[in-house]
Design a protein around this motif. Sequence first.
Motif, PDB file in Angstrom:
ATOM      1  N   MET A   3       0.812  -1.210   0.000  1.00 60.21           N
ATOM      2  CA  MET A   3       0.000   0.000   0.000  1.00 60.21           C
ATOM      3  C   MET A   3       0.842   1.255   0.000  1.00 60.21           C
ATOM      4  O   MET A   3       0.486   2.254  -0.601  1.00 60.21           O
ATOM      5  N   GLU A  89      -4.194  -4.975  -9.878  1.00 60.96           N
ATOM      6  CA  GLU A  89      -3.792  -4.294  -8.649  1.00 60.96           C
ATOM      7  C   GLU A  89      -4.866  -3.309  -8.186  1.00 60.96           C
ATOM      8  O   GLU A  89      -5.142  -3.197  -6.983  1.00 60.96           O
ATOM      9  N   TYR A  93      -6.774  -3.374  -4.590  1.00 61.69           N
ATOM     10  CA  TYR A  93      -6.911  -2.232  -3.690  1.00 61.69           C
ATOM     11  C   TYR A  93      -8.380  -1.960  -3.376  1.00 61.69           C
ATOM     12  O   TYR A  93      -8.741  -1.652  -2.233  1.00 61.69           O
ATOM     13  N   GLN A  96      -9.619  -4.395  -0.902  1.00 66.20           N
ATOM     14  CA  GLN A  96      -9.096  -4.079   0.429  1.00 66.20           C
ATOM     15  C   GLN A  96      -9.855  -2.920   1.048  1.00 66.20           C
ATOM     16  O   GLN A  96     -10.249  -2.959   2.220  1.00 66.20           O
ATOM     17  N   TYR A 477      -6.654   6.256  -5.703  1.00 73.12           N
ATOM     18  CA  TYR A 477      -5.915   5.008  -5.909  1.00 73.12           C
ATOM     19  C   TYR A 477      -5.633   4.798  -7.392  1.00 73.12           C
ATOM     20  O   TYR A 477      -4.536   4.434  -7.802  1.00 73.12           O
TER      21      TYR A 477
END
Length: 655
Positions: A3, A89, A93, A96, A477
């Motif tokens: 992260m 990816e 994210y 998460q 992000y």
Amino acid sequence: MKMNRLIIFVFLLSQSFLFAQSKEVLFTIDNHPYYTDEFVRVYNKNLDLVKDDSQKNLDNYLELFLGYKLKVEKANKIGLQNSVNYQNELKSYRNQLSKNYVNDSKVTNELVQEAYNRVQKEVRASHILVLVDEGATPEDTLKAYNKILDIKKRIDNGEDFVKVAQQFSEDPSVKENNGDLGYFSAFRMVYPFENAAFKTNVGQVSKPFRTRFGYHLVKVVDKRDNRGEVTVAHIMILKPSAADAQLEAKAKQTIDDIYQKIQQGEGFESLANQFSEDKSSAQKGGVLQRFGSGQLSSEEFENVAFSLQNKNDISKPFQSQFGWHIVKLIDKHPVQALADMKSELEDKVRKDERSLLITNSLAKKLRTKYTYTKEQKLLNQIKTMVTDDFYSQTWEIPQNKKEINDLLLTINKTKKVYSIIFLKYIHTQQKSNIKTRPISKLVDELFEKFIDEQLIAYYNDNLENEFPDFKYVMDEYRDGLLLFDLMDREIWTRAKTDTTGIKVYYNANLNKYQWKKRYGVDIFSSTDKAMIEKAQNFLKKGKSIEYIKEKLNKDGKIHIMVKSGLFEEDYDILPQYQNLSKGVATIVSKDKYYFVVNVLDVKEAGPKDFNDCKGKVISDYQQYLENNWVDELKKEFDIKINQDVFQTVKKQLQH
């Protein structure tokens, strides 16, 4: 990728959002509009984070923001957003981040309370493990289960737990620890294991239970009040890398000498700074990050640390598997009240297997939040497609049925779920070893679980619509990952591989890579001025370090310590001297210590060899490339800034 890769620009440092405003176009890049609400949001949330006051200036901040967006535009222009790695990816994210929103407060509070109750205690337990994979066949699962039952019978019949563990446990560490896991509290083990340990009485062995590793038996050896956490400092002399009696004796003598100096009243922090071989803590006076039971890989170290009762208590030298230590207690941190720990515990619960309980509770709520309709007639037809081959894990989806692609489930009138998706779900569930019979009842059972999963998936897919802050973070992000990949390609990799450019930059900036004047010295220190005077006299007579230590460190007292090396002129006590030259210097004092320096070599100030500063040169070259890169991007893209809108925003923010 971790992260912290996202922390490559100040805009990505926070998830707090202070306020939004009506959207107006602030500027365009190749006709792609960027709006005032985003600019205002990121400016406000970063006001307290930026250390450079120039970045708080709105004109400068606009330049930073524009430069950031130019890089994102460049990344999209060259297609980095289409990379499979990038897409995976970004998905990772999002998964998460979404965990913070897939929550049930009632269940969460119950789990937090349970965890807090357990945090009050520490359990010492041993275990026996029979390995079996989560996706193992029913035959292998049954075999493992029967094996753990047989082991349990042996223990129930009076066989020694340790001997049985040595003989049958499939945990690789059993050879070293006989199954003993030491003391632990909540969150140190997987949740089912923690449950078994805390629910089993001292001296008892649990019933067999399963985790993702296999089947376990746990014997609870002891339960005690949680010792909390401690902050300590230590001085460490490393164990020799190879077995060598002479080197081991030298390490032991060194730690004893240091301890003797502490007993003589010398400062722990100063001695740690000078002699501790734990480089990560030596410069901080030996201070370590606070820890609790089971967090270090040395039980010996933990026990000594927790045995110290009062602040500034110092242990005698002791040995761990890493070397010799002396420990000083800085502070004790007892278990906090629930109100003080609640936020931390909530975060741990969300990251733990306990979160599955929260997810199941959420599914029940979503059944009332959303409307959904199922095609019962089609579901009945699917029941005829699934056969008893399911139980032997040999069932396959029929290929000649037209109903396979019919609409089976509709959620909120927008999400359409077709029968093939459910059939594939059934196929994957064969590995779960579900025993429900008859097969029609099993299909009904699986369909209810399937509905729950589809409702949660729908909820998850629409988080951006339900939670604006979630959308903002995901946008950041998305841009941050693109920017990282772009920087890696355009700046970081280039800076590492462009050997010609690096050398040219090094030669052009040689004034930045200079050695100060350096001295090859032996630095003698003591708290006793008379002793340092004797050491000075011995040095003037040409006596060796070993000779001096032998003569002055007598009768169980360490009067002299020595540090040798090539140091720059501002190192340690060297600035106390003026115009050092080869030979024995005068005596100086600092912080209750007396020093004398024997100068063996003098190297004048001058440029560093490229290899001596290569890492710093590459870092500076990267920064140089990045600083010039934004100017190149401004030439590549058509930029139009709406100055009237910007002036309005400035007035709002400066009001």
